[in-house]
Write an enzyme that holds these catalytic residues in place. Structure first.
Site, PDB file in Angstrom:
ATOM      1  N   SER A 170       9.967 -13.986 -24.415  1.00 28.93           N
ATOM      2  CA  SER A 170      11.177 -14.528 -25.099  1.00 28.93           C
ATOM      3  C   SER A 170      12.172 -13.858 -24.445  1.00 28.93           C
ATOM      4  O   SER A 170      12.282 -12.814 -23.875  1.00 28.93           O
ATOM      5  CB  SER A 170      11.055 -14.185 -26.733  1.00 28.93           C
ATOM      6  OG  SER A 170      12.349 -14.417 -27.330  1.00 28.93           O
TER       7      SER A 170
ATOM      8  N   TYR B 174      10.928  -8.167 -33.760  1.00 27.59           N
ATOM      9  CA  TYR B 174      10.444  -9.471 -33.014  1.00 27.59           C
ATOM     10  C   TYR B 174      10.983  -9.271 -31.426  1.00 27.59           C
ATOM     11  O   TYR B 174       9.837  -9.350 -30.507  1.00 27.59           O
ATOM     12  CB  TYR B 174      11.001 -10.704 -33.490  1.00 27.59           C
ATOM     13  CG  TYR B 174      10.662 -11.775 -32.568  1.00 27.59           C
ATOM     14  CD1 TYR B 174       9.333 -12.443 -32.799  1.00 27.59           C
ATOM     15  CD2 TYR B 174      11.537 -12.271 -31.639  1.00 27.59           C
ATOM     16  CE1 TYR B 174       9.077 -13.526 -31.796  1.00 27.59           C
ATOM     17  CE2 TYR B 174      11.204 -13.372 -30.827  1.00 27.59           C
ATOM     18  CZ  TYR B 174      10.140 -14.053 -30.883  1.00 27.59           C
ATOM     19  OH  TYR B 174       9.871 -15.063 -30.238  1.00 27.59           O
TER      20      TYR B 174
END
Length: 235
Positions: free
Chosen positions: A140, A152
């Site tokens: 990501s 995250y």
């Protein structure tokens, strides 16, 4: 069977499903892996016949089931050429406890995002060594910088390191390793505060995956960072 085999985890929706569609068009046989068998079956029906598309419900954090699946794929189709370790999860977190999910909900995200791709690599790399294949992992853009209170983001930092460590161990094997780092993608479940932000379509990431996979065997595309035009790089 001579057509190459492409295995995708997290295949039932979003980036995984979009990549499956492009891979089918490119002539790959597909192994579609996710936890929702019903959704997988529906996607598989749209993509091809049973001898071309194999939907399998499997939790990528379950080593016995995952490793057993890879054995079945090799026994049935004789090879494994591309693996896209894409399965993952996201919950909003705060270490100060000001907002977001309670800590008991964090565990599944950490397992899915870190343990899952690590097990996927361990289960599939022997087959990829045999085929001179390609491992792709979904990281990501959030795994490239600091996001306040964002666990995250930390899990995706871990995937960045995982990809580098795997690539180092695979030197001399012929296996290529690519880390794809998407910015904000419209896969559903976007926090309300980011609803108006620029977003990528899952197909945008699928094209990046197929680009990396489609390079000559002498070319290893190490990392691809893809953000939507206009996205704040610090979000």
């Amino acid at each position: 069977m001579t057509d190459p085999v492409f295995l995708i985890t997290g295949a039932s929706r979003g980036i995984g499903a979009a990549t499956a569609r492009l891979a089918a068009e490119a002539g790959y046989r597909l192994v579609l892996v996710a936890r929702d068998q019903t959704r997988l079956n529906a996607l598989a029906t749209r993509l091809g016949e049973p001898d071309r598309v194999w939907p399998v419900a499997c939790d990528v954090t379950d080593w016995a089931r995952l490793s057993g699946l890879i054995t079945r794929v090799r026994d049935t189709w004789g090879r494994l050429d591309v693996v896209f370790a894409n399965a993952g999860a996201s919950v909003v977190t705060s270490f100060l406890g000001r907002h977001g999910a309670p800590p008991e909900e964090w565990r599944d995200m950490v397992l899915a995002n870190v343990y899952g791709p690590a097990l996927t690599a361990r289960a599939t790399l022997p087959a990829l060594v045999d085929s001179g294949g390609h491992l792709v992992l979904t990281g990501s853009a959030a795994g490239r910088g600091v996001r306040p209170g964002n666990l995250y983001s930390a899990t995706k930092w871990a995937v960045t390191g995982l990809a580098q460590n795997i690539r180092a161990e695979c030197v001399g094997t012929g296996v290529r390793v690519t880390l794809v780092q998407p910015g904000l993608v419209d896969t559903g479940g976007i926090p309300a505060e980011r609803a108006q932000d620029p977003k990528l379509d899952p197909a945008d990431i699928a094209r990046a995956v197929l680009y990396a996979v489609g390079q000559p065997a002498t070319v290893d595309v190490n990392e691809i960072l893809v953000r939507p035009a206009g996205q704040d790089p610090y979000r």
